[in-house]
Design a protein around this motif. Structure first.
Motif, mmCIF file in Angstrom:
data_model
loop_
_atom_site.group_PDB
_atom_site.id
_atom_site.type_symbol
_atom_site.label_atom_id
_atom_site.label_comp_id
_atom_site.label_asym_id
_atom_site.label_seq_id
_atom_site.Cartn_x
_atom_site.Cartn_y
_atom_site.Cartn_z
ATOM 1 N N VAL A 166 5.710 5.628 5.980
ATOM 2 C CA VAL A 166 4.719 4.831 6.723
ATOM 3 C C VAL A 166 4.556 3.502 5.988
ATOM 4 O O VAL A 166 3.893 3.438 4.948
ATOM 5 C CB VAL A 166 3.372 5.578 6.818
ATOM 6 C CG1 VAL A 166 2.351 4.735 7.582
ATOM 7 C CG2 VAL A 166 3.559 6.927 7.495
ATOM 8 N N GLN A 167 5.159 2.443 6.538
ATOM 9 C CA GLN A 167 5.221 1.176 5.803
ATOM 10 C C GLN A 167 4.897 -0.042 6.687
ATOM 11 O O GLN A 167 5.743 -0.906 6.916
ATOM 12 C CB GLN A 167 6.611 1.001 5.190
ATOM 13 C CG GLN A 167 7.004 2.117 4.237
ATOM 14 C CD GLN A 167 8.415 1.953 3.682
ATOM 15 O OE1 GLN A 167 9.277 1.364 4.301
ATOM 16 N NE2 GLN A 167 8.637 2.474 2.480
ATOM 17 N N PRO A 168 3.658 -0.146 7.149
ATOM 18 C CA PRO A 168 3.292 -1.344 7.912
ATOM 19 C C PRO A 168 3.347 -2.566 7.000
ATOM 20 O O PRO A 168 3.236 -2.432 5.767
ATOM 21 C CB PRO A 168 1.864 -1.047 8.364
ATOM 22 C CG PRO A 168 1.338 -0.080 7.358
ATOM 23 C CD PRO A 168 2.513 0.763 6.975
ATOM 24 N N PRO A 169 3.535 -3.753 7.552
ATOM 25 C CA PRO A 169 3.602 -4.967 6.733
ATOM 26 C C PRO A 169 2.390 -5.094 5.811
ATOM 27 O O PRO A 169 1.253 -4.887 6.239
ATOM 28 C CB PRO A 169 3.610 -6.091 7.779
ATOM 29 C CG PRO A 169 4.196 -5.459 8.994
ATOM 30 C CD PRO A 169 3.688 -4.040 8.986
ATOM 31 N N GLY A 170 2.663 -5.381 4.541
ATOM 32 C CA GLY A 170 1.586 -5.555 3.571
ATOM 33 C C GLY A 170 1.039 -4.276 2.985
ATOM 34 O O GLY A 170 -0.008 -4.277 2.335
ATOM 35 N N TRP A 177 -2.810 6.411 10.886
ATOM 36 C CA TRP A 177 -1.836 5.395 10.473
ATOM 37 C C TRP A 177 -0.800 5.008 11.521
ATOM 38 O O TRP A 177 -0.142 3.979 11.403
ATOM 39 C CB TRP A 177 -1.120 5.834 9.197
ATOM 40 C CG TRP A 177 -0.475 7.183 9.229
ATOM 41 C CD1 TRP A 177 0.748 7.514 9.705
ATOM 42 C CD2 TRP A 177 -1.027 8.405 8.706
ATOM 43 N NE1 TRP A 177 1.015 8.851 9.541
ATOM 44 C CE2 TRP A 177 -0.071 9.430 8.915
ATOM 45 C CE3 TRP A 177 -2.226 8.737 8.071
ATOM 46 C CZ2 TRP A 177 -0.285 10.746 8.524
ATOM 47 C CZ3 TRP A 177 -2.440 10.050 7.685
ATOM 48 C CH2 TRP A 177 -1.480 11.032 7.899
ATOM 49 N N ARG A 178 -0.653 5.788 12.580
ATOM 50 C CA ARG A 178 0.425 5.549 13.543
ATOM 51 C C ARG A 178 0.394 4.141 14.145
ATOM 52 O O ARG A 178 1.434 3.485 14.277
ATOM 53 C CB ARG A 178 0.384 6.581 14.665
ATOM 54 C CG ARG A 178 1.550 6.426 15.653
ATOM 55 C CD ARG A 178 1.390 7.296 16.878
ATOM 56 N NE ARG A 178 1.405 8.727 16.546
ATOM 57 C CZ ARG A 178 0.362 9.536 16.681
ATOM 58 N NH1 ARG A 178 -0.787 9.068 17.140
ATOM 59 N NH2 ARG A 178 0.465 10.810 16.371
ATOM 60 N N ASP A 179 -0.792 3.683 14.530
ATOM 61 C CA ASP A 179 -0.890 2.399 15.217
ATOM 62 C C ASP A 179 -1.387 1.260 14.327
ATOM 63 O O ASP A 179 -1.675 0.171 14.821
ATOM 64 C CB ASP A 179 -1.808 2.530 16.439
ATOM 65 C CG ASP A 179 -1.259 3.542 17.443
ATOM 66 O OD1 ASP A 179 -0.029 3.597 17.619
ATOM 67 O OD2 ASP A 179 -2.071 4.280 18.049
ATOM 68 N N ALA A 180 -1.502 1.528 13.035
ATOM 69 C CA ALA A 180 -1.947 0.472 12.115
ATOM 70 C C ALA A 180 -0.878 -0.616 12.038
ATOM 71 O O ALA A 180 0.272 -0.346 11.692
ATOM 72 C CB ALA A 180 -2.225 1.044 10.730
ATOM 73 N N LYS A 181 -1.257 -1.837 12.375
ATOM 74 C CA LYS A 181 -0.284 -2.940 12.426
ATOM 75 C C LYS A 181 -0.001 -3.546 11.055
ATOM 76 O O LYS A 181 1.034 -4.154 10.833
ATOM 77 C CB LYS A 181 -0.794 -4.050 13.363
ATOM 78 C CG LYS A 181 -1.020 -3.587 14.814
ATOM 79 C CD LYS A 181 0.294 -3.232 15.495
ATOM 80 C CE LYS A 181 0.121 -2.976 16.991
ATOM 81 N NZ LYS A 181 -0.696 -1.791 17.298
#
Length: 203
Positions: A146-150, A109-113
């Protein structure tokens, strides 16, 4: 993943490990099927303790002899109702993490945009179907920072604010009771729908 207080195992030591170890959280989620949630999320701590460690290591588990690792889960009390098959799944998960993320589970999840990309990464993990992946995504977003857009949209209904659908919504005994009630009602409704369908087909 930020270190946080989780209350999924309802056991202080097991929950402390879940809150600081990304791999423990993933393994707990993997084990969370066909057994009570607390039993599943206590599993990572039990596995680590039996291996003489204070955390789980993907490289170590991936490289273990399958029978030796299965014995860790099969030792009484067993880590799961089906310890042999779940040992295989945990090893497969760790082997995948070693192969694709250098053994670093946070790499999932670290680099998930975006939330969609994170969901794609999670559903690619061995043992993670779409529902399990969405629940873990919701756990990451709601409790682990961990809160990437969407991310809420990608988590589906499990990402809803104020819901009590899954482990992602459990923060203590009160919310645990609400999630259990929701699941029991969903199970009852599904059984009722199945019986109604069977009755119609029998006519």
């Amino acid at each position: 993943m930020k270190r946080t207080d989780l209350h999924l195992a309802q056991n202080p030591e097991a929950d402390e490990l879940l809150g600081r170890s990304p791999l423990a959280a993933l393994v707990g989620m993997l084990l969370d099927q066909q057994i009570p949630m607390e039993w599943a999320f206590s599993g990572p701590h039990t596995i680590a303790a039996r291996m003489g460690a204070d955390d789980l290591d993907a490289h170590e588990i991936a490289a273990m002899d399958p029978e030796a690792f299965a014995a860790v889960l099969q030792e009484k009390p067993a880590v799961h109702r089906y310890p042999g098959s779940m040992a295989k799944r945990v090893q497969q998960l760790c082997q995948y993490l070693v192969e694709h993320y250098g053994g670093d589970p946070e790499g999932v999840w670290r680099d998930a945009k975006t939330g969609a990309e994170l969901l794609k990464n999670l559903t690619a993990l061995p043992g993670f179907g779409k529902q399990k992946a969405q629940i873990f995504l919701a756990l990451l977003g709601k409790q682990l920072g961990v809160q990437p857009p969407g991310w809420r949209e990608a988590a589906g209904a499990y990402g809803d604010r104020g819901s009590f659908r899954s482990v992602a919504d459990i923060t203590g005994p009160e919310s645990l009771t609400k999630v259990r009630a929701f699941k029991q009602e969903a199970k009852r409704a599904a059984k009722e729908a199945k019986e109604t369908k069977a009755a119609k087909e029998a006519k």
